[in-house]
Each structure stands twice: as C-alpha cells, then as structure tokens.
Design a protein around this motif. Structure first.
Motif, mmCIF file in Angstrom:
data_model
loop_
_atom_site.group_PDB
_atom_site.id
_atom_site.type_symbol
_atom_site.label_atom_id
_atom_site.label_comp_id
_atom_site.label_asym_id
_atom_site.label_seq_id
_atom_site.Cartn_x
_atom_site.Cartn_y
_atom_site.Cartn_z
ATOM 1 N N ARG A 131 0.848 -1.190 0.000
ATOM 2 C CA ARG A 131 0.000 0.000 0.000
ATOM 3 C C ARG A 131 0.892 1.253 0.000
ATOM 4 N NH1 ARG A 131 -4.245 -1.382 4.783
ATOM 5 N NH2 ARG A 131 -2.313 -1.045 5.968
ATOM 6 N N GLN A 132 0.607 2.172 -0.888
ATOM 7 C CA GLN A 132 1.467 3.341 -1.047
ATOM 8 C C GLN A 132 1.571 4.137 0.242
ATOM 9 O OE1 GLN A 132 0.448 5.825 -4.360
ATOM 10 N NE2 GLN A 132 2.033 7.343 -3.930
ATOM 11 N N ALA A 133 0.464 4.238 0.989
ATOM 12 C CA ALA A 133 0.485 5.018 2.236
ATOM 13 C C ALA A 133 1.452 4.397 3.249
ATOM 14 C CB ALA A 133 -0.920 5.100 2.828
ATOM 15 N N ASP A 134 1.471 3.057 3.329
ATOM 16 C CA ASP A 134 2.391 2.382 4.253
ATOM 17 C C ASP A 134 3.835 2.642 3.846
ATOM 18 O OD1 ASP A 134 0.174 1.351 5.512
ATOM 19 O OD2 ASP A 134 0.305 -0.606 4.520
ATOM 20 N N GLN A 135 4.099 2.560 2.537
ATOM 21 C CA GLN A 135 5.458 2.770 2.043
ATOM 22 C C GLN A 135 5.919 4.203 2.294
ATOM 23 O OE1 GLN A 135 7.536 0.633 1.152
ATOM 24 N NE2 GLN A 135 9.153 1.720 0.050
ATOM 25 N N GLU A 136 5.028 5.153 2.077
ATOM 26 C CA GLU A 136 5.394 6.554 2.295
ATOM 27 C C GLU A 136 5.682 6.817 3.769
ATOM 28 O OE1 GLU A 136 2.147 8.715 0.625
ATOM 29 O OE2 GLU A 136 2.841 8.492 -1.448
ATOM 30 N N ARG A 137 4.873 6.251 4.659
ATOM 31 C CA ARG A 137 5.123 6.407 6.100
ATOM 32 C C ARG A 137 6.469 5.807 6.489
ATOM 33 N NH1 ARG A 137 2.285 3.477 9.562
ATOM 34 N NH2 ARG A 137 1.153 2.296 7.972
ATOM 35 N N TYR A 138 6.766 4.648 5.916
ATOM 36 C CA TYR A 138 8.014 3.953 6.236
ATOM 37 C C TYR A 138 9.221 4.782 5.796
ATOM 38 C CZ TYR A 138 11.468 0.134 6.258
ATOM 39 O OH TYR A 138 12.569 -0.648 6.488
ATOM 40 N N VAL A 139 9.189 5.280 4.572
ATOM 41 C CA VAL A 139 10.308 6.063 4.040
ATOM 42 C C VAL A 139 10.464 7.373 4.814
ATOM 43 C CG1 VAL A 139 11.141 7.331 2.021
ATOM 44 C CG2 VAL A 139 10.207 5.021 1.753
ATOM 45 N N ALA A 140 9.354 8.030 5.104
ATOM 46 C CA ALA A 140 9.416 9.286 5.849
ATOM 47 C C ALA A 140 10.005 9.062 7.246
ATOM 48 C CB ALA A 140 8.017 9.903 5.959
ATOM 49 N N ALA A 141 9.636 7.968 7.874
ATOM 50 C CA ALA A 141 10.149 7.658 9.212
ATOM 51 C C ALA A 141 11.649 7.396 9.169
ATOM 52 C CB ALA A 141 9.415 6.453 9.782
ATOM 53 N N LEU A 142 12.112 6.666 8.141
ATOM 54 C CA LEU A 142 13.547 6.384 8.028
ATOM 55 C C LEU A 142 14.345 7.660 7.773
ATOM 56 C CD1 LEU A 142 13.553 3.019 6.020
ATOM 57 C CD2 LEU A 142 13.954 3.357 8.461
ATOM 58 N N ARG A 143 13.767 8.592 7.011
ATOM 59 C CA ARG A 143 14.449 9.875 6.803
ATOM 60 C C ARG A 143 14.592 10.626 8.124
ATOM 61 N NH1 ARG A 143 11.277 10.574 1.656
ATOM 62 N NH2 ARG A 143 12.779 10.122 0.002
ATOM 63 N N GLN A 144 13.513 10.651 8.899
ATOM 64 C CA GLN A 144 13.577 11.329 10.191
ATOM 65 C C GLN A 144 14.585 10.666 11.124
ATOM 66 O OE1 GLN A 144 9.001 11.777 10.922
ATOM 67 N NE2 GLN A 144 10.055 13.245 12.250
ATOM 68 N N ALA A 145 14.729 9.352 10.986
ATOM 69 C CA ALA A 145 15.649 8.621 11.849
ATOM 70 C C ALA A 145 17.101 8.765 11.411
ATOM 71 C CB ALA A 145 15.263 7.142 11.880
ATOM 72 N N GLY A 146 17.321 9.372 10.233
ATOM 73 C CA GLY A 146 18.688 9.648 9.815
ATOM 74 C C GLY A 146 19.284 8.651 8.847
ATOM 75 N N LEU A 147 18.466 7.791 8.222
ATOM 76 C CA LEU A 147 19.020 6.870 7.229
ATOM 77 C C LEU A 147 19.329 7.651 5.952
ATOM 78 C CD1 LEU A 147 19.654 3.845 6.749
ATOM 79 C CD2 LEU A 147 17.422 3.646 5.656
ATOM 80 N N PRO A 148 20.556 7.537 5.428
ATOM 81 C CA PRO A 148 20.924 8.316 4.226
ATOM 82 C C PRO A 148 20.070 7.937 3.021
ATOM 83 C CG PRO A 148 22.873 7.372 5.287
ATOM 84 C CD PRO A 148 21.681 6.733 5.939
ATOM 85 N N GLU A 149 19.978 8.893 2.100
ATOM 86 C CA GLU A 149 19.212 8.647 0.866
ATOM 87 C C GLU A 149 19.907 7.625 -0.001
ATOM 88 O OE1 GLU A 149 16.248 9.742 -0.029
ATOM 89 O OE2 GLU A 149 15.955 11.047 1.686
#
Length: 589
Positions: free
Chosen positions: A571-589
């Motif tokens: 589900r796109q919403a789940d994927q977007e939440r996951y990616v946004a959370a990893l960005r906030q946590a500091g995982l590099p692009e």
C-alpha cells in the motif's frame, strides 16, 4: 609438639572454568551470570551428582570436583561437554558459555571439605591446556579408564606444567569422540539411515481408562502419519512401534532394535474435563532429552484436541531434529559431509542470519548441489541463502535474484511436491514485491506440509507487506505456537512488527522488534523497522540512535537500497510512512 597427621586419599579431580568469562561479563554482566546459573542448575550440578561427584570449590567461573571413581569422572566430563555443546547450538558464538575441563587422578590432601596438593594442581593446569569445549587428561586417567571408557585420544606428549616438579604426559579428548563407552549403543539391529530417523512409541495411559487409550493411540498414529509426510525423515511404521505397547524398557535399546537415532515418547492423563499430554524427544545415542513439552487442554471436542496436539508436536519436532542433527555432525569437517550433512549444517547457519553465517551456508549448499545435483532441497536452500543475503542488505539484488530464481526453478522441476521448493519461490516473490504470488507459493508449501512453521511465518511476512495485518498476525502466531523455540522465531517477530507498522500500532511494533533483536542482533531489517516504529511514537532521538548503530554494522545501508530496493509495502500510504520515518531517523538517501 608432634605435627598433626595430614589426611590423604587417592581421588579423581575434575577442574573446569568458563572460557572468556571476563569478556562475557564485560559485555553483559547480568545476562552472563543468569545463563551461568541456569547451566549450573539445569546441567552441570545435576550431572556431577548423577555421577557421584562432590563439588569441592566454586570460585567465580571455576569449579573443582572430586570423584571416588575416575571412570565416573571421565563419563561426567564427556557428558558435560557434549550437552553444553547441544545447549550452545543456537547461541551466537560470541555469547556462548563454554567450558574447559582438566581431569587428573592423583594423591590429594584433605583439610575439612577442601583438597590440596599436586593431584589438584595438575587437574587445574590440564584445564588451562584444553580448548574451548574440550577436555585434557593425564596419563593416570588414561591408564585407569582403558577398556572402561572408549575415548579417542590425541597424544600431546610430555608437558611441563607451572609449579609441577615433573613433566606430565597430556592427552586431549578428540571432539568427535566425547561419548563415553557406557553411553554408546551396541551395534544396531539395522543400519542407521543417513537422514534423521525416528520412532514414535505408544503414549502411556497411566489411568488405564479405555477412552484415554483410544485417544492416545489415535494421536500417536496421527503423529506417525504427519512425520511420514516429511520426506527427509525416516519414520518407523506404526506396526513396528506398537509392538512396544505396554512394555517398559530402555529407549536406547528400542532405538537399537529399530535402527533409529531418535525416539518420541509421551503420556496422556485426564482429570475431569482437562487433558494433560506430555511428549519428549530423546537422542537415543545418549538418552538425552532434545525437546519436551506439556499440553493442557479442555476436553470439548476430543478429535479437535487430538488434531491440535498432533500438529503442535510435529511442528516443534522438525526444527529440533535439524538442530540435533547439526550437533551430531558438527565435529565432522565440511569436506567429509554428504549432501544431507551439508544441508543440515547450512540450515543452522541460515537461522543465525549474520553475514559470515550466510556465506558459510552458501558454501555448504554449493557443495550439497555439487554432490547431489538432483537434490531439490539443496537447490531450495541455496536460493534461501542467497535471498537471505538480500533481505539482510548484504547482497546485490542484480546478482542474487537471477541466481536464486535459477535454483528455485531447478528445485520445482526436480520435485514440485517438496514444500521447500514452494517456500523458496515464496521468498523470492516476497523480495521482488510480488506479494500475491508469494502468498500463493507459501500457501502451496503449507498444503504440502501443514506443520511447516517457517512457511507459516513467512506467509505472515508477505501478508504484512500486502497490508493484510490481521491475517499476517494470525499466520505468525500460528508459526510461533507451532514452533516457539524455532531458530527462525526472531524472523517471525520481525514480520509481526511489520504487520503492526502497517496497521499503525507502533508500540506493538517496537515490542516485537525488541524481541527479535534480543535473539538476533544481526537482523538489520529489524533495526530499520524498529527505528520507523519509534518515529511513529514520536521518539525520534531514540530512532536516530538505532539507525546510527545499524549503520555501524552496515555502512552501505540507505533509503534507496533498503526501502525501495525490494519487498516494499504494497500500500502506497504504508510505504510513504516507512520512508518518511527512516528519513527522520537519519538513514541516508
């Protein structure tokens, strides 16, 4: 004044200590102490008492034991090391509590409850010469145990030991031969099969109630039938095992009569509307317990209870037999293993999930495929190993996926009815984000083996990626209920965390990932998802610490590689939440 006469006696002295105890305490004081206490309470002290030993002194990680019989001492020493090896089989190598043992026969001085003199000192020095998990003995021990305890000894020659006046002739007990003659079976009536061989004995009915007899016999028949469907096991037929009904005897003798390595036995008791069923799996070579469980159930539908217990027992036995087989062959060098031995050892490595273990698994499975090119399970597990590297983030998908697919297709062509072939296909489709195809493959594996806990657990993972959280958690709980001590149980907990993340239940996601990581710190996907769940709870600083630690383990980790590369949420919403959370946590692009 005349000197007080010193009491002396001849004694067998066993000295033992824990390898790297200071390092273990430095890493985890409370955990190390708790595990050492558990080993003492559950194995070491009972084994010493069983062999008529007396604990003379305990100092931190060291133990000094006196035996009146050197034969008892030798049997105790080899049993301790063998059983410690079994207990350590699923423990990461850097966390294992391993013993070194020295054994000597000599004159000792007695002062109250303590012992002194060269007889004790030599045992302590021999212990220092032993390798982790090993035993060193003196010439005196060899002289007095010859013909009574069959030990294959490596002659280490004469050794000068610290503070001992005369050199001592030292022998090392070879790892593969640490089984005392008193515990070794005589020649079996039949040749043991190469694969795991098991006999399920009729369960006891202490009450004598004919209805319970009917239930017990029916359940044993169902267990035999279910085990027989696992084509990589050799299962003794019902007619042969039921010949032992109402007969008491040594399971080792039963195993020798039937030519099997393992025996399952149990009992059924009824009290009012409650049933208590016990089952235990025994290594017939040593009479040691590999697994035991007790089931308490309300008697509502007797046949439903029979089916449930049968399923639980069979699902639990399968990974325990793999673990026991690994222990049985672990002392053999890889070049001496046949295809089955390579598969068994590889399964153990696969359950540990570290980069080094996955590389070891691949090497063993390449050998298995070379030795048995038409062995479907070897191809399936080789695909599993390559895909595990992808899931961990240590393998290049462009290389791993085509190779894994090649072995999956080969396995399916060789044996379309092998559940492992469909399991490997399901894992491939999961990581390629083809979740509906993955779900269908895992369900086919379960159709072929309803007790395949790993397939149930991985089905839960695919359902979680597909956004079907309730169905995912149901499949995962089934896997954990079937096989609570499964080496892949940490993976099941990670999949449960994925389902909780998909449904927005971040607190439960954090709890399940912490369970997974306590058991398998090397499970990097669990660290990423833990960080995402922590962000969901607003604990961003904590999430950044988790990602920083994960990057130390794998500096190449990134959002592009690990969030979009494979197995994305459907589900796109789940994927977007996951990616946004990893960005906030500091995982590099």
């Amino acid at each position: 004044m005349p000197l007080e006469r010193v009491e002396r006696r001849l004694a067998a002295i066993l000295a033992a200590d824990v390898v790297g105890y200071s390092r273990l305490m430095g890493l985890n004081e409370e955990g190390t102490l708790a595990r050492l206490k558990a080993h003492r309470a559950e194995l070491i002290d009972p084994s010493i008492a069983e062999h008529n030993g007396r604990i003379v002194n305990v100092a931190g990680d060291g133990l000094l034991v006196e035996f009146a019989s050197v034969v008892d001492a030798a049997i105790c020493a080899v049993e301790l090391q063998r059983r410690m090896g079994e207990r350590n089989a699923d423990i990461p190598s850097d966390q294992r509590i391993e013993l070194r043992i020295g054994l000597n026969l000599g004159d000792v001085m007695v002062d109250g409850g303590d012992l002194f003199g060269d007889g004790v000192n030599i045992a302590a020095r021999l212990e220092g010469l032993a390798e982790p998990g090993g035993i060193c003995v003196s010439q005196a021990v060899v002289d007095q145990t010859g013909g009574k305890v069959a030990l294959n000894l490596e002659d280490c020659g004469m050794r000068a030991l610290k503070n001992i006046a005369q050199p001592i002739h030292v022998y090392r007990v070879r790892a593969e031969d640490r089984v005392p003659a008193a515990l070794r079976p005589t020649e079996p009536a039949f040749t043991f099969p190469d694969k795991p061989s098991i006999a399920v004995l009729p369960f006891q009915n202490p009450s004598g109630d004919p209805m319970q007899e009917f239930f017990a016999d029916g359940m044993v028949e169902d267990i035999i039938t279910a085990l027989s469907k696992l084509r990589w096991f050799f299962v003794i037929a019902r007619n042969s095992t039921f010949a032992y009904k109402d007969r008491s005897g040594d399971v080792r003798q039963v195993a020798r009569d039937l030519g099997v390595h393992y025996v399952l036995e149990g009992s059924v008791r009824r009290s009012g509307q409650r049933l208590r069923i016990t089952a235990q799996l025994i290594d017939a070579g040593s009479a040691g317990h590999i697994w035991a469980e007790r089931y308490d159930r309300e008697v509502t539908d007797i046949f439903a209870v029979q089916d449930e217990i049968t399923q639980s027992v069979v699902a639990a036995i399968e990974p325990q037999l793999y673990a026991a087989e690994h222990v049985r062959i672990q002392s053999r060098p890889p070049e001496s293993l046949d295809a089955w031995g390579c598969v068994i050892r590889a399964l153990w490595h696969l359950g540990r999930i570290t980069r080094d273990d996955l590389e070891s698994a691949e090497q063993l499975l390449h050998r298995a495929v070379s030795l048995g090119p038409r062995y479907a399970k070897a191809h399936s597990l080789l695909a599993f190993a390559k895909l595990s590297g992808v899931a961990r983030g240590s393998s290049d998908t462009a290389i791993a996926f085509p190779l894994a697919e090649q072995h999956v297709r080969t396995a399916l062509a060789l044996d379309d009815n092998d559940p492992w072939s469909h399991f490997a296909l399901g894992l491939l489709e999961t990581l390629r984000s083809q979740q509906e195809e993955a779900i269908a493959a895992f369900r086919r594996a379960i159709e072929l083996n309803a007790n395949f806990a790993l397939a149930h657990g991985c089905l839960g993972g695919s359902l979680a990626f597909a956004g079907k959280s309730d169905a995912a958690l149901e499949a995962i709980e089934r896997a954990l209920r079937m096989s609570p001590y499964d080496p892949f149980a940490p993976l099941f907990s990670h999949f449960a965390a994925m389902a909780h993340f998909a449904s927005g239940n971040y607190a439960n996601g954090v709890e399940r990932e912490r369970i997974a990581l306590r058991a398998r710190p090397a499970l990097l996907p669990a660290r990423r998802l833990l960080a995402a769940c922590l962000v969901g709870l607003g604990q961003v600083d904590h999430a950044r610490v988790v990602i920083a630690d994960a990057l130390k383990a794998d500096p190449g980790m990134s959002i592009g590689k690990d969030a979009f590369g494979y197995a994305v949420f459907g589900r796109q919403a789940d994927q977007e939440r996951y990616v946004a959370a990893l960005r906030q946590a500091g995982l590099p692009e």
